[in-house]
Each structure stands twice: as structure tokens, then as C-alpha cells.
Design a protein around this motif. Structure first.
Motif, PDB file in Angstrom:
ATOM      1  N   GLN A  16       0.848  -1.208   0.000  1.00 27.37           N
ATOM      2  CA  GLN A  16       0.000   0.000   0.000  1.00 27.37           C
ATOM      3  C   GLN A  16       0.875   1.246   0.000  1.00 27.37           C
ATOM      4  N   THR A  17       0.379   2.311  -0.616  1.00 24.13           N
ATOM      5  CA  THR A  17       1.089   3.585  -0.560  1.00 24.13           C
ATOM      6  C   THR A  17       1.003   4.153   0.863  1.00 24.13           C
ATOM      7  N   VAL A  18       1.727   5.247   1.076  1.00 22.67           N
ATOM      8  CA  VAL A  18       1.631   5.969   2.348  1.00 22.67           C
ATOM      9  C   VAL A  18       0.168   6.336   2.605  1.00 22.67           C
ATOM     10  N   PHE A  19      -0.498   6.846   1.571  1.00 24.81           N
ATOM     11  CA  PHE A  19      -1.905   7.238   1.699  1.00 24.81           C
ATOM     12  C   PHE A  19      -2.746   6.028   2.133  1.00 24.81           C
ATOM     13  N   GLY A  20      -2.523   4.894   1.462  1.00 25.96           N
ATOM     14  CA  GLY A  20      -3.284   3.681   1.766  1.00 25.96           C
ATOM     15  C   GLY A  20      -3.035   3.196   3.182  1.00 25.96           C
ATOM     16  N   ASN A  21      -1.788   3.293   3.641  1.00 22.27           N
ATOM     17  CA  ASN A  21      -1.472   2.872   5.001  1.00 22.27           C
ATOM     18  C   ASN A  21      -2.162   3.746   6.041  1.00 22.27           C
ATOM     19  N   VAL A  22      -2.169   5.051   5.790  1.00 20.07           N
ATOM     20  CA  VAL A  22      -2.784   5.958   6.771  1.00 20.07           C
ATOM     21  C   VAL A  22      -4.318   5.833   6.721  1.00 20.07           C
ATOM     22  N   HIS A  23      -4.814   5.397   5.554  1.00 18.69           N
ATOM     23  CA  HIS A  23      -6.271   5.211   5.416  1.00 18.69           C
ATOM     24  C   HIS A  23      -6.785   4.044   6.258  1.00 18.69           C
ATOM     25  N   LEU A  24      -5.908   3.065   6.553  1.00 16.91           N
ATOM     26  CA  LEU A  24      -6.358   1.795   7.136  1.00 16.91           C
ATOM     27  C   LEU A  24      -7.331   1.949   8.329  1.00 16.91           C
ATOM     28  N   PRO A  25      -6.978   2.725   9.381  1.00 14.88           N
ATOM     29  CA  PRO A  25      -7.901   2.772  10.523  1.00 14.88           C
ATOM     30  C   PRO A  25      -9.257   3.382  10.160  1.00 14.88           C
ATOM     31  N   LEU A  26      -9.262   4.284   9.172  1.00 11.82           N
ATOM     32  CA  LEU A  26     -10.548   4.873   8.757  1.00 11.82           C
ATOM     33  C   LEU A  26     -11.333   3.866   7.913  1.00 11.82           C
ATOM     34  N   LYS A  27     -10.576   3.108   7.074  1.00  6.99           N
ATOM     35  CA  LYS A  27     -11.213   2.058   6.269  1.00  6.99           C
ATOM     36  C   LYS A  27     -11.916   1.038   7.186  1.00  6.99           C
ATOM     37  N   LEU A  28     -11.248   0.694   8.292  1.00  4.52           N
ATOM     38  CA  LEU A  28     -11.845  -0.262   9.234  1.00  4.52           C
ATOM     39  C   LEU A  28     -13.124   0.289   9.861  1.00  4.52           C
ATOM     40  N   LYS A  29     -13.253   1.607   9.807  1.00  8.53           N
ATOM     41  CA  LYS A  29     -14.481   2.230  10.326  1.00  8.53           C
ATOM     42  C   LYS A  29     -15.486   2.458   9.208  1.00  8.53           C
ATOM     43  N   GLY A  30     -15.153   1.986   8.003  1.00 13.71           N
ATOM     44  CA  GLY A  30     -16.089   2.097   6.884  1.00 13.71           C
ATOM     45  C   GLY A  30     -15.993   3.409   6.125  1.00 13.71           C
ATOM     46  N   VAL A  31     -14.907   4.176   6.327  1.00 12.56           N
ATOM     47  CA  VAL A  31     -14.769   5.461   5.619  1.00 12.56           C
ATOM     48  C   VAL A  31     -13.983   5.229   4.327  1.00 12.56           C
ATOM     49  N   SER A  32     -14.547   5.624   3.188  1.00 11.81           N
ATOM     50  CA  SER A  32     -13.894   5.400   1.889  1.00 11.81           C
ATOM     51  C   SER A  32     -12.672   6.307   1.742  1.00 11.81           C
ATOM     52  N   LYS A  33     -11.791   5.945   0.776  1.00 10.57           N
ATOM     53  CA  LYS A  33     -10.604   6.776   0.525  1.00 10.57           C
ATOM     54  C   LYS A  33     -11.012   8.193   0.158  1.00 10.57           C
ATOM     55  N   ALA A  34     -12.044   8.305  -0.684  1.00  6.15           N
ATOM     56  CA  ALA A  34     -12.467   9.633  -1.143  1.00  6.15           C
ATOM     57  C   ALA A  34     -12.936  10.484   0.038  1.00  6.15           C
ATOM     58  N   ALA A  35     -13.741   9.868   0.904  1.00  4.90           N
ATOM     59  CA  ALA A  35     -14.271  10.628   2.047  1.00  4.90           C
ATOM     60  C   ALA A  35     -13.160  10.963   3.050  1.00  4.90           C
ATOM     61  N   ALA A  36     -12.125  10.091   3.080  1.00 10.11           N
ATOM     62  CA  ALA A  36     -11.063  10.280   4.077  1.00 10.11           C
ATOM     63  C   ALA A  36      -9.934  11.176   3.568  1.00 10.11           C
ATOM     64  N   ARG A  37      -9.974  11.522   2.271  1.00 10.45           N
ATOM     65  CA  ARG A  37      -8.820  12.179   1.643  1.00 10.45           C
ATOM     66  C   ARG A  37      -8.336  13.417   2.408  1.00 10.45           C
ATOM     67  N   ASP A  38      -9.252  14.328   2.720  1.00 13.05           N
ATOM     68  CA  ASP A  38      -8.835  15.584   3.368  1.00 13.05           C
ATOM     69  C   ASP A  38      -8.177  15.312   4.720  1.00 13.05           C
ATOM     70  N   GLY A  53       4.839  16.122   8.120  1.00 11.44           N
ATOM     71  CA  GLY A  53       5.741  16.565   7.058  1.00 11.44           C
ATOM     72  C   GLY A  53       5.829  15.617   5.871  1.00 11.44           C
ATOM     73  N   LEU A  54       4.781  14.816   5.635  1.00  8.91           N
ATOM     74  CA  LEU A  54       4.848  13.824   4.554  1.00  8.91           C
ATOM     75  C   LEU A  54       3.778  14.027   3.482  1.00  8.91           C
ATOM     76  N   GLU A  55       3.250  15.236   3.381  1.00 12.67           N
ATOM     77  CA  GLU A  55       2.167  15.453   2.403  1.00 12.67           C
ATOM     78  C   GLU A  55       2.624  15.212   0.963  1.00 12.67           C
ATOM     79  N   ASP A  56       3.936  15.372   0.717  1.00 14.74           N
ATOM     80  CA  ASP A  56       4.438  15.147  -0.652  1.00 14.74           C
ATOM     81  C   ASP A  56       4.748  13.673  -0.921  1.00 14.74           C
ATOM     82  N   PHE A  57       4.544  12.815   0.056  1.00 10.26           N
ATOM     83  CA  PHE A  57       4.893  11.395  -0.101  1.00 10.26           C
ATOM     84  C   PHE A  57       3.668  10.481  -0.063  1.00 10.26           C
ATOM     85  N   ALA A  58       2.500  11.064  -0.259  1.00  5.09           N
ATOM     86  CA  ALA A  58       1.254  10.280  -0.145  1.00  5.09           C
ATOM     87  C   ALA A  58       1.252   9.086  -1.100  1.00  5.09           C
TER      88      ALA A  58
END
Ligand SMILES: Nc1ncnc2c1ncn2[C@@H]1O[C@H](COP(=O)(O)OP(=O)(O)OP(=O)(O)O)[C@@H](O)[C@H]1O
Length: 282
Positions: A115-137, A147-152
Motif C-alpha cells: 500500500q502507498t503511504v496514503f493507503g497505510n494511513v487510510h487503514l484505521p478509517l477504512k476499518l471504520k467504513g470510511v472510503s478513501k475519497a471521504a477520508a482524503r482531506d 511533514g509527509l504530504e508530498d509522499f502520499a
């Protein structure tokens, strides 16, 4: 042994709120917790500890004194043999844990390599049923705080050890927990990276008002980070001393070279030596 300062820490816990910080209500209470593993090892004996909202508490002690066991029991990753964990100010779910209130950072970043950095950070929200799109912000804002916004879109294999640990911290913070439990998160990192991450964690602690319980072997790290230090003793694991660390200085590069920091390190070091008194040298 309980230091005079320890009594200060305990009494402010019992009083509920301190005059300077209304958040300082008991968040989690370990009440006479004993842990005996099936091997017969008594990892903790009668350990009581109250962590108040907004504190940065370090658990410090020799190897094997039960620091990780205590942290895991608080997190619900292991059961107490006797005694109990209480969450006085939280709503409890069916597992006896405060819903969404706890995050854990391990010594290893434990990222999913596919998974990308974005995908890894999404995991706990995904487990709560929050989609990537809804979790993006939320994910991008959390990556910015470390300090990792450029490494998503980067993959873990493309990151340094310190960056991987930042992703792990972002993943822990993305659900905005009240309590962050950290088990020797920086022990495997080089000294410079460790100091930078110490500063990051301190900044996040100040900005978010999150409560942190931080397990470490390091006198220097605990003296730099903590508002309170709990020194543990081994065989069986228990609290040896519990004291607040006050400083009039900002904890930054200047503080690291100050007389106040030197004195704090000396106090912590002496207390740790007392806790280890009578132990075999290893
Ligand atoms: N799953 C387990 N089964 C049996 N014994 C265990 C288990 N986990 C820990 N222990 C034992 O319990 C005691 C406390 O271990 P714990 O890992 O909590 O200590 P620690 O202070 O975190 O140590 P370290 O600083 O080396 O990580 C040790 O004697 C350890 O060997």
C-alpha cells in the motif's frame, strides 16, 4: 519508593483538575493490575497508575520490568490477571475499551508494503467504513502534520526509517484519538532521526492536546519529552517512582543543552539506578 514529587502527581490525579489545565481529569486508571503469564512469569504485580488528560507520561525502567505489558493491557491487547482498567471519562464499547479513543505505535512501523503511504494511513478509517475519497482531506491533513504530504503516493520501500515511523504516527493520529500509546517507537532509529521525531511528537502533543503514554529505555528521551515520568522496577514489574517534570523552558534544541535538562536527566538517572538496585548486572 515514592518520591515527594510522585505524591504531587498522585494528588493532582485524585483532585481531578489542576488549576492550570482543566483537561487534567483522569483518562485511564490502572487499578492494582497483576499480570501472570501462562509460563508463570509475574510481569506486573499490583500496579496502579492514573493517567490524566493532556499528560505526556513516560514509562521508564530496565528491560523486562513490564513496561510493554502495562501498555498492552491499557490498550486492550492483553488481559490483566487481576485488577482492572477504568476509563472514567469515556464511553465504553462491548470490548471494554473507549470507542475510537486509543491508538498504538509499535517499535516497528508495521506498514503494509503493498500500500502507498496514503493507503497505510487510510487503514484505521477504512476499518471504520470510511472510503478513501471521504477520508482524503483528513489523511492529507494528518500527513502534513508529520511533514509527509508530498509522499502520499510513495511506497514504504521508498522511505527512510524515520519517514516510515512518521507514517506510523500519522496512521495512529488520523482517527484523532484521545490517547496515544507508544512502545519504544524510536529505539531502532539513529540519534539524529530520533531527536527530530522527539520534536515532532512534542509538537503534535502540544498542538492536539492528545494524552501520550510513551515506553522508553532512555533516560535522555524521557527527560526531554515527559510532563511526568513513571519509573518501574522488575521482578515483578511495579511502580518504583512517579514524578512530574517541570521546566520553565521550551523543550527544543536549546533545552537539550540547558542546565535544567542536565538536572532533569540526573534526577531521572538516579531514580532509575535506585529502581535497579539489587538487580543482577546483565
Ligand atoms: N507473551 C509472554 N509470555 C510469557 N512471558 C512474557 C510474555 N511477554 C512478556 N513476558 C515476560 O514478562 C516480563 C515483562 O515483559 P515486558 O515485555 O512487558 O517488559 P519490558 O519492560 O517492556 O521489556 P523491554 O524493555 O525489554 O521491552 C518479562 O519477564 C518477559 O519475559
Amino acid at each position: 519508593m515514592t518520591s515527594p514529587d510522585a505524591e504531587t502527581a498522585t494528588s493532582s490525579a485524585q483532585n481531578g483538575a489542576s488549576p492550570t489545565d482543566a483537561r487534567r481529569r483522569p483518562l485511564v486508571v490502572m487499578d492494582q493490575v497483576t499480570k501472570v503469564f501462562s509460563s508463570g512469569t509475574v510481569a506486573l504485580s499490583d500496579m496502579s497508575l492514573t493517567v490524566n488528560g493532556g499528560e505526556f507520561v513516560s514509562l521508564l525502567g530496565p528491560s523486562g520490568c513490564g513496561k510493554s505489558t502495562a501498555l498492552r493491557i491499557i490498550a486492550g491487547l492483553g488481559d490483566a490477571s487481576t485488577g482492572m482498567i477504568d476509563w472514567p471519562s469515556s464511553r465504553i464499547n462491548s470490548k471494554g475499551l473507549p470507542e475510537g479513543d486509543i491508538s498504538f505505535v509499535f517499535q516497528e512501523p508495521t506498514l503494509m508494503p503493498w500500500q502507498t503511504v496514503f493507503g497505510n494511513v487510510h487503514l484505521p478509517l477504512k476499518l471504520k467504513g470510511v472510503s478513501k475519497a471521504a477520508a482524503r482531506d483528513e489523511i492529507m491533513a494528518t500527513l502534513a502534520t508529520v511533514g509527509l504530504e508530498d509522499f502520499a503516493e510513495a511506497y514504504p520501500r521508498e522511505l527512510s526509517g524515520g519517514m516510515k515511523m512518521r507514517v506510523s504516527i500519522a496512521r495512529a493520529l488520523v482517527t484523532r484519538p484521545k490517547l496515544l500509546l507508544m512502545d519504544e517507537p524510536f529505539a531502532a532509529l539513529d540519534e539524529i532521526t530520533r531527536q527530530k521525531l522527539n520534536d515532532d511528537v512534542l509538537r503534535l502533543w502540544k498542538e492536539t492536546g492528545i494524552t501520550v503514554v510513551f515506553v522508553t529505555h532512555s533516560v535522555f528521551e524521557s527527560a526531554y519529552l515527559s510532563s511526568r515520568i513513571v519509573v518501574m522496577k522488575s521482578r515483578p514489574g511495579r511502580v518504583h517512582a512517579d514524578f512530574a517534570l517541570h521546566t520553565s523552558l521550551e523543550r527544543d534544541a536549546h533545552y537539550r543543552t540547558s542546565e535544567e535538562y542536565r538536572q532533569a536527566c540526573e534526577t531521572v538517572s538516579e531514580t532509575l539506578l535506585e529502581a535497579m538496585d539489587g538487580e543482577d548486572a546483565h
